[in-house]
Write a protein that holds these residues in place. Structure first.
Motif, PDB file in Angstrom:
ATOM      1  N   SER A 139       0.852  -1.187   0.000  1.00 55.02           N
ATOM      2  CA  SER A 139       0.000   0.000   0.000  1.00 55.02           C
ATOM      3  C   SER A 139       0.891   1.241   0.000  1.00 55.02           C
ATOM      4  CB  SER A 139      -0.889  -0.001   1.246  1.00 55.02           C
ATOM      5  OG  SER A 139      -0.071   0.220   2.401  1.00 55.02           O
ATOM      6  N   TRP A 140       0.283   2.393  -0.294  1.00 51.01           N
ATOM      7  CA  TRP A 140       1.063   3.636  -0.291  1.00 51.01           C
ATOM      8  C   TRP A 140       1.618   3.889   1.109  1.00 51.01           C
ATOM      9  CZ3 TRP A 140      -3.304   6.720  -3.204  1.00 51.01           C
ATOM     10  CH2 TRP A 140      -3.438   6.171  -4.488  1.00 51.01           C
ATOM     11  N   ARG A 141       0.795   3.577   2.116  1.00 48.45           N
ATOM     12  CA  ARG A 141       1.253   3.804   3.494  1.00 48.45           C
ATOM     13  C   ARG A 141       2.433   2.895   3.830  1.00 48.45           C
ATOM     14  NH1 ARG A 141      -2.927   5.296   7.917  1.00 48.45           N
ATOM     15  NH2 ARG A 141      -2.753   7.090   6.521  1.00 48.45           N
ATOM     16  N   ASP A 142       2.338   1.640   3.451  1.00 49.23           N
ATOM     17  CA  ASP A 142       3.446   0.713   3.748  1.00 49.23           C
ATOM     18  C   ASP A 142       4.690   1.065   2.933  1.00 49.23           C
ATOM     19  OD1 ASP A 142       2.030  -0.604   5.652  1.00 49.23           O
ATOM     20  OD2 ASP A 142       1.392  -2.255   4.342  1.00 49.23           O
ATOM     21  N   GLY A 192       5.504   4.088   2.213  1.00 49.92           N
ATOM     22  CA  GLY A 192       6.065   5.194   2.989  1.00 49.92           C
ATOM     23  C   GLY A 192       6.842   4.688   4.192  1.00 49.92           C
ATOM     24  N   ARG A 193       6.301   3.686   4.871  1.00 49.76           N
ATOM     25  CA  ARG A 193       6.997   3.126   6.040  1.00 49.76           C
ATOM     26  C   ARG A 193       8.340   2.530   5.621  1.00 49.76           C
ATOM     27  NH1 ARG A 193       1.701   0.626   8.088  1.00 49.76           N
ATOM     28  NH2 ARG A 193       0.949   2.243   9.509  1.00 49.76           N
ATOM     29  N   GLY A 235       7.976   9.118   5.712  1.00 50.78           N
ATOM     30  CA  GLY A 235       6.904   8.138   5.567  1.00 50.78           C
ATOM     31  C   GLY A 235       5.616   8.778   5.085  1.00 50.78           C
ATOM     32  N   VAL A 236       5.231   9.883   5.745  1.00 48.18           N
ATOM     33  CA  VAL A 236       3.977  10.555   5.404  1.00 48.18           C
ATOM     34  C   VAL A 236       4.053  11.146   3.998  1.00 48.18           C
ATOM     35  CG1 VAL A 236       2.486  12.491   6.023  1.00 48.18           C
ATOM     36  CG2 VAL A 236       3.515  11.083   7.820  1.00 48.18           C
ATOM     37  N   GLU A 277       3.859   8.691   1.013  1.00 47.15           N
ATOM     38  CA  GLU A 277       2.459   8.284   0.814  1.00 47.15           C
ATOM     39  C   GLU A 277       1.690   9.379   0.073  1.00 47.15           C
ATOM     40  OE1 GLU A 277       0.392   7.472   4.464  1.00 47.15           O
ATOM     41  OE2 GLU A 277      -1.538   7.251   3.436  1.00 47.15           O
ATOM     42  N   ARG A 278       1.878  10.631   0.503  1.00 49.13           N
ATOM     43  CA  ARG A 278       1.151  11.742  -0.131  1.00 49.13           C
ATOM     44  C   ARG A 278       1.589  11.953  -1.580  1.00 49.13           C
ATOM     45  NH1 ARG A 278       1.226  16.116   4.852  1.00 49.13           N
ATOM     46  NH2 ARG A 278      -0.217  14.955   6.173  1.00 49.13           N
ATOM     47  N   ARG A 331      -0.071   9.427  -3.652  1.00 50.75           N
ATOM     48  CA  ARG A 331      -1.490   9.746  -3.808  1.00 50.75           C
ATOM     49  C   ARG A 331      -1.658  10.840  -4.864  1.00 50.75           C
ATOM     50  NH1 ARG A 331      -3.373  11.394   1.474  1.00 50.75           N
ATOM     51  NH2 ARG A 331      -3.449   9.193   1.952  1.00 50.75           N
TER      52      ARG A 331
END
Lengths: 160, 286
Positions: free
Chosen positions: B238-241, B243-244, B268-269, B272-273, B276
Motif C-alpha cells: 500500500s502507499w502507506r506501507d 512510505g513506512r 513516511g507521510v 504516501e502523499r 497519492r
C-alpha cells in the motif's frame, strides 16, 4: 590579487552608459556607488528580501547577487526611472493610493516586481500576486495593502 | 567579496581550457546566484571564474525529441524552464516544482546546470530529476560523458565532476505514459529551502504500478532513490506501507530545518502523499 577592471556598456534607465567595473563588483555596488542611484538597497544580501530588485531586460533580478560584468549589454531599469517623464507610474500611484507602505524601504523592490508581474499577467489572480511578491519582504507588514495596490495598478494599467 | 579573475570564453573548447583540474579555486559560473552567496560569505574565494554566458545557443536551448525526450542546455534559466510550454507539457512536474523554488528573481537568473553542479542537498530539482531518470551531459578535455543525476552528487557540495569538467546539458528521457509528483516540506515559508523533498515517478499498466522511482532530497546527505520502497510498491505494498519502507530505508540526517527523528516521520507521510498525488484519479488493482 588585483583583478583588472573592465569597461561594460549597458542601457541604464533609458540612456546608454559605460562603467569601469572589477569582476567581483556586484550590480548594486555599481548602481549606488557609480551612478548615485539609491532606490535599490542591499538589505539581506542573499536574494531573499527583494530590496535590491532592479529590472534587467524586463525581469526582476536581485542586484546584490548579480555580478556587474553580467549586465554588459543589458537594459537596466531602476525605480528612479519609473517617474522619469514627470508623472508617477501607475504602479507607484496605486501603492500611494492603497497606502501600501509605511517606512518605504522595501517599496522600490515591490514596485519593480509588480511591473514584471503585470507585464506577464496584466490581470493577476491573488495567487499570482502572492507568487511574484513572495520573494519581497516588508518588515512593516503592509502585505494586505500591497496586494490591494497590485490589483489597483492592474486596473489603472488596463484602463490606460 | 575578494577579487578574482573572470573570463568569458566564446566556445566550449575555450571554456574547458580555462578550467584547471588541480585548482579548486577555478570554477565555471552560470547565473552565479549560489556562488555569489558562497563568495559573499567568504566560504568560496575563487581565483578564476569561467563564465558560460558566451557559449552560444547549444547551451541555452530546450529541445524535445520526436520520442518526447528533452535536452535542456545547462545555461537555461530556472524561470525559462518554469514558463516553457514544452516543459509544461512533457514534464509538468518540473514547472510545478519551480513555483516554490526560491523566488521569481532568483529563478530569472539561476541556471539548471549551476543548480545541479552546486551539489547542495537542499535543492528541489535533484530528487525530481532523479525520479524522472535524468542524466547530465558533462564535457571535459578528454570528451563527453553522461552521468545519471542520482550519481552526480557524491557528498555535501561534492560532485562526480572533474575539476576540468562542466555540465553542458541535461537529458530527460521521455515521460510519456508516466506520471510524477513532487512534494516539498518546509519548516518556514512555502518557498524556503526544503526540510524534505519527495519525488515519485511511475507508470500504470493494466491497473498495476510499473517501474516506480521514488527519490528524496534535503533529508539525506545527497538526493537519492529509495530502492526498497520502490520494490515494495512494485510488489503491491500500500502507499502507506511504501512510505513506512521509505522511512526505514532512508539514511536521514537532521539539520536546522528539522531533526533526523522528525524528518524520518516526514519521509513516511510524504512518500504516501506523493504517491497519492501522482496517482490521483487513477484506478489501481488490489
Amino acid at each position: 590579487m588585483t583583478a583588472p577592471s573592465r569597461t561594460i556598456a549597458f542601457t541604464l534607465n533609458g540612456r546608454p552608459v559605460t562603467a569601469e567595473v572589477a569582476p567581483h563588483h556586484t550590480l548594486i555596488e555599481v548602481l549606488r556607488d557609480g551612478f548615485g542611484l539609491y532606490g535599490a538597497r542591499e538589505s539581506c544580501g542573499q536574494g531573499l528580501c527583494g530590496c535590491c530588485t532592479v529590472l534587467l531586460d524586463g525581469r526582476g533580478v536581485s542586484s546584490c547577487l548579480y555580478l556587474a560584468v553580467f549586465a554588459d549589454g543589458a537594459e537596466l531599469v531602476t525605480v528612479e526611472h519609473l517617474a522619469a517623464g514627470g508623472e508617477l507610474d501607475p504602479v507607484q500611484e496605486a501603492f500611494i493610493e492603497a497606502g501600501a507602505f509605511q517606512c518605504g524601504f522595501c517599496t522600490p523592490g515591490f514596485v519593480l516586481m509588480t511591473k514584471q508581474l503585470l507585464d506577464e499577467h496584466p490581470d493577476p489572480s491573488d495567487d499570482q500576486i502572492r507568487h511574484y511578491l513572495s520573494g519581497n519582504l516588508c518588515r512593516c507588514g503592509t502585505y494586505p495593502q500591497i496586494v490591494e495596490a497590485v490589483k489597483l495598478a492592474a486596473r489603472k494599467r488596463g484602463s490606460v | 567579496m575578494t577579487p578574482f579573475e573572470l573570463v568569458e570564453p566564446a566556445s566550449l573548447g575555450e571554456a574547458l581550457a580555462l578550467l584547471d583540474p588541480d585548482d579548486p579555486a577555478v570554477r565555471p559560473i552560470g547565473g552565479g546566484t549560489a556562488l555569489m552567496l558562497m563568495m559573499k560569505a567568504g566560504f568560496f574565494e575563487p581565483r578564476r571564474l569561467v563564465s558560460l554566458r558566451g557559449l552560444g545557443p547549444g547551451i541555452t536551448g530546450i529541445n524535445e525529441g520526436a520520442d518526447g525526450a528533452l535536452d535542456i542546455g545547462a545555461m537555461v534559466r530556472l524561470g525559462q524552464l518554469e514558463r516553457s510550454p514544452v516543459i509544461r507539457r512533457a514534464a509538468p512536474v518540473i514547472a510545478e516544482t519551480l513555483v516554490t523554488h526560491s523566488n521569481v528573481r532568483v529563478r530569472n537568473v539561476a541556471t539548471i546546470g549551476g543548480n545541479l553542479a552546486h551539489g547542495d542537498p537542499h535543492m528541489d530539482l535533484p530528487p525530481v530529476l532523479i525520479a524522472l531518470g535524468a542524466e547530465v551531459v558533462a564535457a571535459s578535455p578528454s570528451g563527453e560523458r553522461r552521468i545519471a543525476v542520482e550519481n552526480l552528487v557524491e557528498s555535501y557540495l561534492e560532485t562526480a565532476l572533474g575539476g576540468d569538467e562542466l555540465i553542458t546539458s541535461l537529458h530527460i528521457p521521455s515521460q510519456r505514459n508516466r506520471r510524477a509528483a513532487y512534494i516539498k516540506v518546509t519548516a518556514r515559508s512555502a518557498d524556503d529551502w526544503p526540510a524534505l523533498g519527495v519525488a515519485v515517478s511511475l507508470a500504470v499498466e493494466n491497473r498495476a504500478i510499473r517501474a516506480p522511482r521514488i527519490a528524496i532530497g534535503a533529508a539525506t546527505e545527497t538526493a537519492m532513490r529509495l530502492p526498497k520502497a520502490e520494490a515494495a510498491l512494485t510488489g503491491g505494498a500500500s502507499w502507506r506501507d511504501t512510505g513506512r519502507e521509505a522511512a526505514a530505508e532512508a539514511p536521514v540526517i537532521g539539520d536546522h530545518h528539522g531533526s533526523a527523528a522528525y524528518k524520518r516521520v516526514l519521509v513516511g507521510v510524504t512518500v504516501e502523499r506523493a504517491l497519492r498525488r501522482a496517482l490521483a484519479g487513477v484506478e489501481i488493482a488490489g
